[in-house]
Design an enzyme around this catalytic site. Sequence first.
Site, PDB file in Angstrom:
ATOM      1  N   GLU A 144     -36.508 -36.571  17.505  1.00 12.89           N
ATOM      2  CA  GLU A 144     -37.800 -36.341  16.848  1.00 12.89           C
ATOM      3  C   GLU A 144     -38.857 -37.304  17.378  1.00 12.89           C
ATOM      4  OE1 GLU A 144     -38.493 -33.880  14.981  1.00 12.89           O
ATOM      5  OE2 GLU A 144     -36.450 -33.126  14.737  1.00 12.89           O
ATOM      6  N   HIS A 159     -45.199 -30.723  19.212  1.00 11.36           N
ATOM      7  CA  HIS A 159     -43.974 -31.441  18.840  1.00 11.36           C
ATOM      8  C   HIS A 159     -42.766 -30.515  18.942  1.00 11.36           C
ATOM      9  CE1 HIS A 159     -41.302 -33.984  16.297  1.00 11.36           C
ATOM     10  NE2 HIS A 159     -40.877 -32.810  15.866  1.00 11.36           N
ATOM     11  N   GLU A 160     -42.887 -29.306  18.387  1.00  9.13           N
ATOM     12  CA  GLU A 160     -41.778 -28.344  18.449  1.00  9.13           C
ATOM     13  C   GLU A 160     -41.489 -27.934  19.893  1.00  9.13           C
ATOM     14  OE1 GLU A 160     -39.954 -27.837  15.952  1.00  9.13           O
ATOM     15  OE2 GLU A 160     -41.262 -28.847  14.518  1.00  9.13           O
ATOM     16  N   HIS A 180     -39.210 -30.332  21.680  1.00  6.71           N
ATOM     17  CA  HIS A 180     -37.769 -30.092  21.494  1.00  6.71           C
ATOM     18  C   HIS A 180     -37.262 -29.075  22.514  1.00  6.71           C
ATOM     19  CE1 HIS A 180     -37.317 -32.493  17.951  1.00  6.71           C
ATOM     20  NE2 HIS A 180     -38.171 -31.787  17.231  1.00  6.71           N
TER      21      HIS A 180
END
Length: 421
Positions: free
Chosen positions: A358, A278-279, A282
């Site tokens: 997100e 997930h990070e 970004h």
Amino acid sequence: MAKKWGISALLLFGVYALAMYFYIFHSGGSSIPAALKGTVADPAMFMNEHELLLSGEYSKIRNFLFFVATPFEWLVYFLILLVGLSFMLEKWSAALSKWTIVKNVIYLFLLSLLTYIVLFPMDYYSFSLSKKYGISTQSFSSWMRDGVIDFWVNFGMTVIVVLVLYWLIKKSTKRWWLYAWLLTIPFSIFIMFIQPVVIAPLYNDFYPLKNKELETKILSLAEQANIPAEHVFEVNMAEKTNALNAYVTGVGRNSRIVLWDTTLNRLSDKEILFIMAHEMGHYVEKHIYFGMAGYIFMTLIGLWLTSRIMTWIIARYGKVLKIKKINDISSLPLFLLITSVLLFASSPLSNYFSRYQESRADHYAIELTGDKEAAVTAFQKLTKSGLSEVNPSLLVKWFRYTHPPMLERIYKVADQTSIEE
């Protein structure tokens, strides 16, 4: 007139706080949609009755504090101006030094100390609340240490920003906002660059991830995502909180992949890999740069509006607020009041874009790992650890949520039809 304004401000704040109290505690809140009851997104399926009760109580109190704390800060700034305290602080500073820079630094210290003391009870209550509900594990001395560090870090940055700002206002009372905006660009990038290696270590200890097997898996995932990374860091947060977190921070060679030790202790490797993916989403989708561009644009609009509003207020009500000229340092509480109001008013828009990013990062993580089960269980554990409200009311979502509510996140990663924003 000043007395009348002061009483009116206090009454207005009281009415607002009462209205927010009834909205948050007695409006009924947001229940779980019938179609989602009994699914993996339903908190009743992964939280026990006691946890559900605590989550509801804790969320409501925190939401009420959020909606009251910021307007209370506005009230403080307004009263500081109205009773002439800002003007008095400027006079005291001038009596202690004839040098403009030194005088302004003294004024900033006195104002910062005053606001810190006035806002301290609310900050302490928030800390006590998190201790009561088992979120914080931090001792009072450790919390105070962080508070003192916060004070001096913020004071140092405030001195730099305010001295430059009022120098620009003195040089150009009409275009200072434009010159100030131009300077915020390199300054913001500089802060982002030093934050992981200078500021963050003031609060916690960072060290290379001890679990080398897990680090290898994370770096392998980063390689799949074409992310240049050599190390993963962990930070000792267990002595301060039971909450879970992981993040990628910084820019350029100062960027870091960071895991809280609470996350390492309570999530499985698969769940951690999903969080890391997930990070990485970004990073791959360049959200940090889009975020920076958005911040720079919003700062331009905000400074322009602040300039217009300050000029109008001082011209019309300067005598009541004890402000003679816009370039007087005593006008700073007015500047802080206006910028805080504008920031609060714009938060639904910035939060909307943040939630979108997100959601994109969640989608990317599913594509990279292909592990929906780990995603669901990771979100469930994050919800339990922070006693998060999975389906907040509309105002709470607009003003508080930079991430989609957990109900939406779990629902989406479980490959069901997306919920309307």
